[in-house]
Design a protein around this motif. Structure first.
Motif, PDB file in Angstrom:
ATOM      1  N   MET A 286       0.899  -1.359   0.026  1.00  0.00           N
ATOM      2  CA  MET A 286       0.031   0.063  -0.021  1.00  0.00           C
ATOM      3  C   MET A 286       0.929   1.154  -0.035  1.00  0.00           C
ATOM      4  O   MET A 286       0.648   2.386  -0.621  1.00  0.00           O
TER       5      MET A 286
ATOM      6  N   VAL B 153      -3.422   5.727   5.087  1.00  0.00           N
ATOM      7  CA  VAL B 153      -2.781   4.255   5.326  1.00  0.00           C
ATOM      8  C   VAL B 153      -2.997   4.083   7.044  1.00  0.00           C
ATOM      9  O   VAL B 153      -3.203   3.183   7.573  1.00  0.00           O
TER      10      VAL B 153
ATOM     11  N   GLU C 272      -5.567   1.100   7.795  1.00  0.00           N
ATOM     12  CA  GLU C 272      -4.938   0.104   7.873  1.00  0.00           C
ATOM     13  C   GLU C 272      -4.538  -0.198   9.259  1.00  0.00           C
ATOM     14  O   GLU C 272      -4.818  -1.163   9.926  1.00  0.00           O
TER      15      GLU C 272
END
Length: 641
Positions: A578, A605, A609
């Motif tokens: 990513m 992110v 995440e």
């Protein structure tokens, strides 16, 4: 760890109960238990039925306190309960006098507001309202009708009947006004207006001049009353502000004595010596060992008060409450334990275990030096300023993310700034027999997961022994038999993957077959070990059939539980992927870096995440770790004070 608890019984003369509670017991965190329930076998026990003498004064004080904006107050000054009650009653009498005046003004205000509302319907009427209300030979009717009926009435009816309609206002599709009619034909005309859906409105007397003039006069009167109400409020506040410190101290004293008196609902009363009919109180409950020792020592100075500690907790009806005590490093992780359920008093407190495994697994899945430092700094600031436990967990996870960031050589997604101390998650591969090339982090995380499962099995064995369940400790899937089988599987797998020779067949049979047979025969073997009568429910045939499917499920669960840890490696790889996408979209490959894109990409992110990784690690904690050894079911320690 779980704080060790002691159960105390405190007894003394009934008349001395308030002093003992206020002087000694109120200083400690004491979880009270109902003495009548705990001491069922004691004869002639009865509950306290005294009425709380401080409740009314406290209620008055609380009502007065609402008038004050800033009620934070600290002082070392003392005040007796008699002084507190006297001061509260004096202030309450003064405020009640003002409040009564305010109530009278509010009632008068409501009356004038209602008058204003009524007269405003007829603002357009240019005639003295008071004169209309005193007509003798002409009847009048104030009211309204729907606009569509008003138009029909004026078009088709009005010119043919002996009436005068004066339109005042039009509000929300209704026409307001007043009609006049001779007294002799009023019934006939009223019927016609009624057929036009005219609704009468009874305007009370007391208006002067036209509705517009009356409205102005009423508004002035209303404003005058509101100013008087504000003046009364200011007098109330000034009355309290002049004695603010004394009042707030009295409020604290009343609150304290009210709580002290309410201890009686947990206490019991009994009779002592038959000759003097002396009445005693009994208070019982839980304290930590440290507090219980201190309280017992203090009560030794009271000749008529006795404090007994129950050494055998199995004789206590209530279960010991749970108070977790962990150092500052692991304390935030108590939140995860509480979410699952507090441990049983005899159980192992998993807080430290959760703190270590959760932080390491999160760091492995979210390894980045820059992002880890951001989590560490922001989490620490929020934790130490706002005392948010989740922020404390994030800070600790950020620390391990930073460590794994150095191991993976990643800083805000850039992998060309520092060299990895270990490997690149997306690129490192390991050659394995039969399987071929496999990502190294997958191999590592599966092995790590199996080691964690073995550790959980050891803890499960110790826990079952503590609960005096030797049968389960020996033959359960998470007992000794399961541990031997699973550890053997790990050892065999490591030997095979590293190209080393496997043990001899007899050793393999001991390692695999015998543990499975013991797990298969768990129920009868456990009953034999625990000296209970062996009973095969449904007969031998049903036992064999059921045991076969259960054994198959055990093997399948061992395999699936081990593979669950693949997600740790998968997220480590996906995190690197990513960030590679973020840098690519930000133009890092071309050399023209869009730093705004880099910053926004990192924020995205970290947010998305980071949340997913946090949830996935928590799932591993609950399903792969807790389910093996942890039962929960403990009740929280809730001291009365």
């Amino acid at each position: 760890m779980i704080e060790r608890m002691k159960f105390l019984n405190i007894t003394g003369p009934k008349d001395d109960i308030d002093r003992i509670i206020e002087t000694y017991i109120s200083k400690y965190d004491f979880q009270l238990e109902n003495a009548l329930s705990e001491l069922k076998d004691v004869k002639e026990l009865h509950p306290f039925t005294d009425t709380n003498p401080y409740k009314n004064a406290l209620n008055s004080s609380q009502e007065l306190k609402e008038y004050l904006k800033d009620t934070d107050f600290k002082t070392n000054r003392q005040m007796s309960i008699e002084e507190a009650e006297a001061l509260t009653n004096t202030l309450s009498d003064k405020v009640n006098a003002f409040s009564q005046k305010k109530s009278d003004l509010e009632a008068e205000l409501s009356k004038y507001e209602e008058k204003l509302k009524n007269v405003q319907y007829f603002i357009g009427l240019d005639y003295d309202t008071e004169k209309i209300l005193h007509f003798k030979y002409v009847n009048f009717r104030f009211g309204s009708m729907p606009k569509e009926y008003y138009e029909k009435f004026m078009t088709f009816v009005y010119d043919s009947v002996d009436t005068i309609f004066y339109k005042a206002r039009e509000i929300d599709d209704r026409v307001w006004g007043v009609y006049f009619v001779p007294d002799t034909i009023s019934d006939q005309i009223d019927a016609i207006y009624s057929s036009m859906h005219f609704e009468r409105f009874f305007l009370p007397e007391g208006y002067e001049g036209t509705p517009a003039a009356a409205s102005t006069h009423l508004e002035e009167k209303i404003q005058s009353i509101k100013m008087e109400i504000t003046s009364v409020d200011n007098k109330i506040i000034k009355t309290l502000e002049d004695r603010k410190d004394d009042f707030l101290l009295a409020n604290q004293v009343l609150y304290k004595f009210n709580k002290v008196f309410d201890v009686r609902k947990y206490a019991a009363a009994t009779r002592g010596n038959r000759a003097d009919k002396k009445v005693f109180y009994i208070i019982c409950g839980w304290l930590t060992e440290k507090d219980a020792t201190k309280l017992s020592k203090e009560l030794e100075n009271e000749p008529e008060t006795f404090c007994l500690s129950e050494k055998d907790l199995s004789k206590v009806l209530s279960t010991p409450p749970i108070k977790l005590k962990n150092n500052a490093l692991f304390k935030p992780f108590e939140m995860f334990v509480e979410m699952y359920g507090l441990p049983n008093y005899k159980e192992f407190d998993p807080t430290i275990l959760v703190g270590i495994t959760y932080s390491i697994l999160f760091g492995f899945m979210f390894g980045d030096v820059g992002q880890g430092l951001v989590l560490l700094i922001l989490g620490s600031i929020l934790y130490y300023t706002k005392k948010i436990r989740l922020a404390g967990i994030i800070a600790r996870c950020g620390f391990f993310s930073t460590i794994f960031g150095f191991l993976f050589g990643s800083i805000f997604g850039f992998e060309d700034v520092i060299q990895p101390l270990w490997l690149r998650p997306a690129k490192a591969m390991t050659a394995l027999p039969v399987i071929g090339n496999l990502n190294t982090v997958f191999v590592v995380t599966i092995t790590l997961g199996m080691l964690i499962i073995i550790l959980m099995m050891i803890i499960s064995i110790l826990t079952k022994l503590r609960f005096k369940k030797p049968g389960e400790a020996l033959f359960d899937t998470n007992g000794v038999a399961g541990l031997v089988f699973y550890a053997s599987a790990l050892a065999t797998m490591v030997l095979f993957m590293t190209g080393n020779p496997l043990p001899a067949s007899i050793v393999l049979i001991i390692m695999f077959v015998i543990p499975l047979i013991l797990i298969f025969l768990k129920e009868p073997l456990a009953e034999i070990v625990e000296r209970r009568k062996v009973h095969l429910e449904g007969g031998a045939g049903m036992f064999v059939l059921q045991g076969f499917f259960e054994l198959f499920e055990v093997l399948l669960s061992y395999f699936s539980n081990s593979l669950s840890f693949v997600r740790v490696g998968a997220f480590a790889v996906s995190h690197a992927a990513m960030m590679e996408v973020v840098l690519m979209l930000s133009g890092a490959e071309s050399g023209n870096i869009n730093w705004i894109g880099v910053v926004l990409g990192n924020i995205f992110v970290m947010g998305m995440e980071g949340l997913i990784v946090g949830i996935q690690v928590l799932r591993l904690e609950y399903y792969e770790l807790f389910s093996r050894f942890y039962t929960g079911g403990g009740r929280a320690f809730k001291p009365y004070a």
